[in-house]
Design a protein around this motif. Structure first.
Motif, PDB file in Angstrom:
ATOM      1  N   ARG A   1       0.834  -1.203   0.000  1.00 40.00           N
ATOM      2  CA  ARG A   1       0.000   0.000   0.000  1.00 40.00           C
ATOM      3  C   ARG A   1       0.872   1.258   0.000  1.00 40.00           C
ATOM      4  O   ARG A   1       0.565   2.241  -0.683  1.00 40.00           O
ATOM      5  N   PHE A   2       1.941   1.224   0.765  1.00 44.48           N
ATOM      6  CA  PHE A   2       2.846   2.361   0.845  1.00 44.48           C
ATOM      7  C   PHE A   2       3.480   2.638  -0.526  1.00 44.48           C
ATOM      8  O   PHE A   2       3.508   3.781  -0.990  1.00 44.48           O
TER       9      PHE A   2
ATOM     10  N   ARG B   1      -4.833   3.337   3.705  1.00 43.52           N
ATOM     11  CA  ARG B   1      -4.924   1.905   3.946  1.00 43.52           C
ATOM     12  C   ARG B   1      -3.695   1.396   4.701  1.00 43.52           C
ATOM     13  O   ARG B   1      -3.797   0.524   5.577  1.00 43.52           O
ATOM     14  N   ALA B   2      -2.535   1.939   4.374  1.00 44.99           N
ATOM     15  CA  ALA B   2      -1.329   1.579   5.129  1.00 44.99           C
ATOM     16  C   ALA B   2      -1.438   2.056   6.573  1.00 44.99           C
ATOM     17  O   ALA B   2      -1.079   1.327   7.510  1.00 44.99           O
TER      18      ALA B   2
ATOM     19  N   VAL C   1       9.359  -2.902  13.515  1.00 48.61           N
ATOM     20  CA  VAL C   1       8.656  -3.940  12.764  1.00 48.61           C
ATOM     21  C   VAL C   1       7.940  -3.334  11.561  1.00 48.61           C
ATOM     22  O   VAL C   1       7.832  -3.957  10.502  1.00 48.61           O
ATOM     23  N   LEU C   2       7.482  -2.087  11.700  1.00 54.28           N
ATOM     24  CA  LEU C   2       6.672  -1.438  10.663  1.00 54.28           C
ATOM     25  C   LEU C   2       7.533  -0.590   9.733  1.00 54.28           C
ATOM     26  O   LEU C   2       7.253   0.591   9.476  1.00 54.28           O
ATOM     27  N   ASP C   3       8.580  -1.179   9.212  1.00 53.79           N
ATOM     28  CA  ASP C   3       9.472  -0.491   8.278  1.00 53.79           C
ATOM     29  C   ASP C   3       8.897  -0.613   6.873  1.00 53.79           C
ATOM     30  O   ASP C   3       9.259  -1.509   6.112  1.00 53.79           O
ATOM     31  N   LEU C   4       8.008   0.309   6.525  1.00 52.39           N
ATOM     32  CA  LEU C   4       7.292   0.182   5.257  1.00 52.39           C
ATOM     33  C   LEU C   4       8.113   0.612   4.052  1.00 52.39           C
ATOM     34  O   LEU C   4       7.786   0.239   2.922  1.00 52.39           O
TER      35      LEU C   4
ATOM     36  N   LEU D   1       6.794   8.588   4.096  1.00 52.93           N
ATOM     37  CA  LEU D   1       6.260   8.768   2.747  1.00 52.93           C
ATOM     38  C   LEU D   1       6.892   9.986   2.084  1.00 52.93           C
ATOM     39  O   LEU D   1       7.257   9.946   0.900  1.00 52.93           O
ATOM     40  N   ARG D   2       7.045  11.059   2.824  1.00 59.06           N
ATOM     41  CA  ARG D   2       7.694  12.249   2.276  1.00 59.06           C
ATOM     42  C   ARG D   2       9.122  11.931   1.839  1.00 59.06           C
ATOM     43  O   ARG D   2       9.574  12.351   0.763  1.00 59.06           O
TER      44      ARG D   2
END
Length: 369
Positions: free
Chosen positions: A124-125, A173-174, A213-216, A300-301
């Motif tokens: 999603r990312f 969604r992410a 853990v959440l290293d997107l 995201l940026r």
């Protein structure tokens, strides 16, 4: 929200009905049935600009925030998984349960389920990063049709074409999944000290956000703490577990889903789930979700800058966060124009003074000669 409750809520909201389903089983998306729009309020506390404040890229202005967080009957992008991904545990970080000792699942099995969630959210990312390309034209100017919010974004239908909407939806969604991680896991919470550790009272890790853990943005498998667990979920979600969740840590026993969240300050009070009522578990889950949401926006940026370069990324970020990007997000911003014009005026004034000084000097020389 539980997948069953989410599906029912989607139908009811679409039909305009005010009745809501039975108490939900995740950070809430609707108001009613035990939920208080927790996803929306967490997202607003994390990323909404303060009233009357223009975004500098770190927050979303009101109309743009509505698309990400939701408003009135709209789920918003962060609530979209409770409409179309209600049966996918990876979208909600469920079914990664594990308990040290004699347990029905191994650490490797639990980690595999958790990585399903991480990889789903990474997808999603990446989708958000890719969709952002259409915000700009070949001249690196914001495209009017791609950022127009004259009508709300149409989520989940596949018919939405506006790049701002598709980018916000993918990112939302992410965010849903990373927020659920703090509610559905024991990452940030504590066990009930009055009861023995076991499947109905798993240990808490009491760890801070953001979670490694959440290293997107990453591609490698993250390191997972040995005692990390999320809850097993079935439609008859309860403690002790039944059906596939029998003798396992359940979503019902571990979640910190519901309570009151102040959308301005992020203050979390009045928890209603058993695990949420233990100590300040609900407040910790909300605080972790807020911090993680802010972190993922920073990520995201950074991903936009890495993918498109600093100038394009700056315009994309501006287009996503501003309600009037056509006027606010030009290659040469209003501030730049003001500075250029000011510099020009200062130069003209300076030149005028210089010319006047030269003339006065010539006049003095002529009089003395």
């Amino acid at each position: 929200m539980s997948r069953r409750a989410g599906a029912v809520a989607a139908v009811l909201l679409a039909s305009g009905c005010l009745w809501v389903p039975a108490p939900a089983a995740a950070f809430g998306t609707i108001e009613g049935g035990g939920q208080h729009r927790e996803h929306e309020r967490i997202t607003r506390a994390a990323l909404a600009c303060a009233a009357g404040t223009e975004s500098s890229g770190d927050c979303f202005e009101p109309k743009s925030s509505d698309q990400l967080a939701g408003h009135r009957k709209s789920f918003g992008a962060v609530g979209a998984p409770d409409r179309t991904e209600v049966s996918d545990p990876a979208a909600h970080c469920d079914d990664a349960d594990f308990l040290d000792g004699t347990y029905l699942r191994t650490r490797a099995q639990a980690t595999e389920s958790l990585l399903d969630c991480v990889n789903h959210l990474r997808g999603r990312f990446r989708e958000a990063v890719g969709n952002a390309a259409d915000l700009l034209d070949s001249q690196d100017e914001v495209v009017s049709a791609e950022v127009d919010l004259g009508t709300d974004c149409v989520l989940d239908t596949g018919s939405e074409q506006r790049a701002k909407c598709t980018t916000i939806e993918a990112f939302g969604r992410a965010l849903h999944g990373v927020q659920d991680f703090y509610s559905h896991s024991n990452w940030a919470d504590a066990a009930d000290p009055s009861r023995p550790i076991g499947a109905t009272n798993p240990p808490g890790l009491n760890l801070p956000a953001p979670s490694a853990v959440l290293d997107l943005r990453g591609t490698n498998a993250p390191t997972v703490p040995a005692a990390l667990s999320t809850g097993c979920f079935v439609l008859r979600d309860r403690v002790p577990g039944v059906e596939a969740c029998e003798r396992r840590i359940t979503h019902a026993g571990l979640n910190k889903d519901n309570g009151k969240v102040d959308p301005r300050t992020g203050s979390a009070t009045q928890p209603t789930t058993p695990r949420g009522k233990v100590g300040d578990n609900f407040a910790k889950a909300v605080a972790g979700a807020i911090e993680e949401t802010r972190h993922q926006w920073q990520e995201l940026r950074a991903a936009l800058e890495a993918g498109y370069g600093r100038q394009k990324a700056s315009l994309m970020i501006c287009a996503l966060t501003h309600d009037d990007p056509l006027n606010d997000c030009r290659r040469h911003s209003r501030l730049t124009v003001v500075l250029v014009v000011s510099a020009g005026l200062i130069g003209l004034i300076g030149a005028g003074f210089l010319v006047a000084r030269i003339r006065r000097r010539r006049e003095r020389l002529m009089r003395s000669g």
